[in-house]
Design an enzyme around this catalytic site. Structure first.
Site, PDB file in Angstrom:
ATOM      1  N   ARG A   9       0.813  -1.220   0.000  1.00 29.42           N
ATOM      2  CA  ARG A   9       0.000   0.000   0.000  1.00 29.42           C
ATOM      3  C   ARG A   9       0.847   1.272   0.000  1.00 29.42           C
ATOM      4  NH1 ARG A   9      -5.603  -1.000   3.342  1.00 29.42           N
ATOM      5  NH2 ARG A   9      -6.569  -2.158   1.643  1.00 29.42           N
ATOM      6  N   LYS A  27     -19.127 -15.388   2.765  1.00 34.41           N
ATOM      7  CA  LYS A  27     -20.557 -15.116   2.918  1.00 34.41           C
ATOM      8  C   LYS A  27     -21.236 -14.589   1.671  1.00 34.41           C
ATOM      9  CE  LYS A  27     -20.761 -13.898   7.797  1.00 34.41           C
ATOM     10  NZ  LYS A  27     -20.962 -12.729   8.661  1.00 34.41           N
ATOM     11  N   GLY A  45      -7.679  -7.581  -0.517  1.00 39.43           N
ATOM     12  CA  GLY A  45      -7.975  -8.431   0.634  1.00 39.43           C
ATOM     13  C   GLY A  45      -7.373  -9.813   0.492  1.00 39.43           C
ATOM     14  N   GLY A  94     -13.142  -3.506   0.141  1.00 42.78           N
ATOM     15  CA  GLY A  94     -14.510  -2.977   0.169  1.00 42.78           C
ATOM     16  C   GLY A  94     -14.777  -2.029  -0.987  1.00 42.78           C
TER      17      GLY A  94
HETATM   18  P1  AMP Z   1     -14.361 -13.007   2.376  1.00 43.83           P
HETATM   19  O1  AMP Z   1     -13.823 -11.991   3.364  1.00 43.83           O
HETATM   20  O2  AMP Z   1     -15.838 -13.089   2.332  1.00 43.83           O
HETATM   21  O3  AMP Z   1     -13.726 -12.892   1.013  1.00 43.83           O
HETATM   22  O4  AMP Z   1     -13.949 -14.415   2.972  1.00 43.83           O
HETATM   23  C1  AMP Z   1     -12.632 -14.828   3.072  1.00 43.83           C
HETATM   24  C2  AMP Z   1     -12.563 -15.930   4.073  1.00 43.83           C
HETATM   25  O5  AMP Z   1     -13.423 -16.966   3.684  1.00 43.83           O
HETATM   26  C3  AMP Z   1     -11.195 -16.552   4.194  1.00 43.83           C
HETATM   27  O6  AMP Z   1     -10.669 -16.251   5.452  1.00 43.83           O
HETATM   28  C4  AMP Z   1     -11.437 -18.046   4.021  1.00 43.83           C
HETATM   29  O7  AMP Z   1     -10.767 -18.814   5.000  1.00 43.83           O
HETATM   30  C5  AMP Z   1     -12.924 -18.166   4.209  1.00 43.83           C
HETATM   31  N1  AMP Z   1     -13.483 -19.307   3.491  1.00 43.83           N
HETATM   32  C6  AMP Z   1     -13.355 -19.589   2.187  1.00 43.83           C
HETATM   33  N2  AMP Z   1     -13.966 -20.753   1.893  1.00 43.83           N
HETATM   34  C7  AMP Z   1     -14.475 -21.235   3.042  1.00 43.83           C
HETATM   35  C8  AMP Z   1     -15.198 -22.403   3.400  1.00 43.83           C
HETATM   36  N3  AMP Z   1     -15.507 -23.336   2.490  1.00 43.83           N
HETATM   37  N4  AMP Z   1     -15.556 -22.548   4.687  1.00 43.83           N
HETATM   38  C9  AMP Z   1     -15.242 -21.623   5.614  1.00 43.83           C
HETATM   39  N5  AMP Z   1     -14.562 -20.501   5.335  1.00 43.83           N
HETATM   40  C10 AMP Z   1     -14.181 -20.298   4.067  1.00 43.83           C
END
Ligand code: AMP
Length: 398
Positions: free
Chosen positions: A39, A201, A354, A377
């Site tokens: 960054r 999510k 991220g 974000g």
């Molecule tokens: P995000 O911030 O929504 O992009 O989510 C990233 C996080 O999702 C990472 O820390 C991953 O470890 C987690 N992640 C990815 N796939 C899975 C999964 N199948 N089950 C649980 N966590 C997950």
């Protein structure tokens, strides 16, 4: 996407005091050492440009979430030190980002000098987008430049309120580069445009998923969010992370994608584990066979082949979110396989910040991506088609 804002290379900086909002929110280890200075490096072209043009430079940033209090471990001191090394010049850190002492330091600065203001978020007024705080920041300079793309989705005093309190303002070169890539991928993308969305999510990325249904030719879903889709489609997902509250939305996204006739890919197999642990027992199963009590933590090899085929003809690839729990070796293969496929594609490849950025770095494929956004974000909100408050402020006041 016409952002209709002025950039730093369109205004005269000679002998001017320039307040530049940057995003130096770098990760630190437990000893306060910077673990990744991307960054800082990403803003160097803008900093060097301003200095070459004869500006006196006052840099402002936040670091971490001190919640409006002075937290010594969240001081920008390590950043000032690293920046001094990168610029090969003295970078003074002020004790506070506003106030009489700071004004005094700035009043004796000469063109070519660089000062870094202490963490903006030590003041609660920063996140509150407080008008008076914005005014105090604006009073430090003749010109305001915003080059903090990764913070542009926040309406904070240093990127919104401040704009009303300076004579002249513009966006920086990093902002120009980031917005330029978005224009390329969203206005007239080379097609097929394939979007890969992963991460945990569905609820965090609903807006993005819907907006991509309007823009992309294919959507590939991986990561934990795929399990919400499967659960919504009535499959057994065991103890996987599926979000019950987002199941209805997941079905709406599938219907919407179908109505748009775009291709929508879900995993066909998973690496499942008997517990959420690096030492868990694991096996590969098809999406119909996730055992009761187990959890799907990565995409399986057949899915990698399927996704690879879906990406073969792509001319533009947008990617945000890992394919599994890549932080644990046992569940990182799917994400790293996708990094290799995307990195070796002939398409224009844009990766959102991220976790995906971390995975690309860890795989050593950074240089092979066309562009890795510094925003997490902000990247998602732009993809969603939202206007970022930090950009809007620069436009509205023009
Ligand atoms: P995000 O911030 O929504 O992009 O989510 C990233 C996080 O999702 C990472 O820390 C991953 O470890 C987690 N992640 C990815 N796939 C899975 C999964 N199948 N089950 C649980 N966590 C997950």
């Amino acid at each position: 996407m016409d952002h209709d804002i002025k950039y730093i290379d369109e205004i005269s900086l000679k002998n001017k005091r320039v307040l530049m909002r940057v995003d130096f929110n770098v990760p630190l280890d437990e000893n306060g050492k910077i673990t990744d200075d991307t960054r800082i490096r990403e803003v160097l072209p803008t900093i060097n440009y301003a200095l070459d043009e004869g500006a006196t430079l006052i840099l402002a940033s936040h670091l971490g979430r001190p919640e409006g209090k002075v937290i010594p471990s969240m001081s920008l001191a390590p950043v000032a030190k690293r920046l001094a090394r990168l610029l090969d010049k003295n970078v003074r850190l002020t004790a506070d980002c506003t106030g009489e002492d700071t004004k005094k330091i700035i009043s004796v600065m000469q063109p070519g000098d660089v000062v870094l203001l202490e963490n903006l978020r030590f003041h609660p007024e920063e996140r509150a987008n407080d008008e008076e705080f914005g005014k105090a920041l604006g009073a430090l300079a003749d010109i305001y430049v915003n080059d903090a793309f990764a913070t542009a989705h926040r309406a904070h005093a240093s990127n919104v309120a401040v704009v009303g309190h300076v004579k002249e303002y513009a966006a920086g070169l990093l902002m120009k580069k980031e917005l330029g890539y978005f224009t390329r991928i969203l206005d007239k993308p080379l097609r097929p445009l394939v979007a890969i969305i992963g991460g945990k999510k569905v609820s965090d990325k609903i807006g993005v998923l819907k907006s991509l249904c309007d823009k992309a030719d294919k959507i590939i879903i991986g990561g934990g969010m795929a399990l919400t889709f499967f659960k919504a489609l009535d499959y057994n997902v065991g103890n996987s992370v599926a979000e019950d509250s987002a199941m209805k939305t997941a079905l709406e996204v599938i219907d919407y994608a179908r109505s748009k006739k775009l291709k929508f890919y879900l995993p066909v197999d998973f690496v499942v584990a008997d517990k959420f642990s690096p030492t868990a027992e694991t096996k590969v199963v098809t999406y119909q066979e996730i055992p009761e009590g187990w959890m799907a933590l990565d995409i399986g090899p057949a899915t990698v082949t399927l996704f690879s085929e879906a990406l073969q003809s792509a001319k533009t690839i947008i990617w945000n979110g890992p394919m599994g729990v890549f932080e644990m070796d046992a569940f990182s293969r799917g994400t790293f396989a996708m990094v290799n496929i995307v990195a070796n594609s002939y398409a224009l490849t844009i990766v959102g910040g991220g976790d995906t950025d971390v995975a690309v770095h860890r795989a050593g494929e950074y240089a092979k991506m066309s562009y890795i956004s510094t925003g997490g974000g902000a990247f998602l909100e732009l993809l969603e088609g939202k206007e970022l408050p930090g950009i809007k402020a620069l436009r509205d006041n023009t």
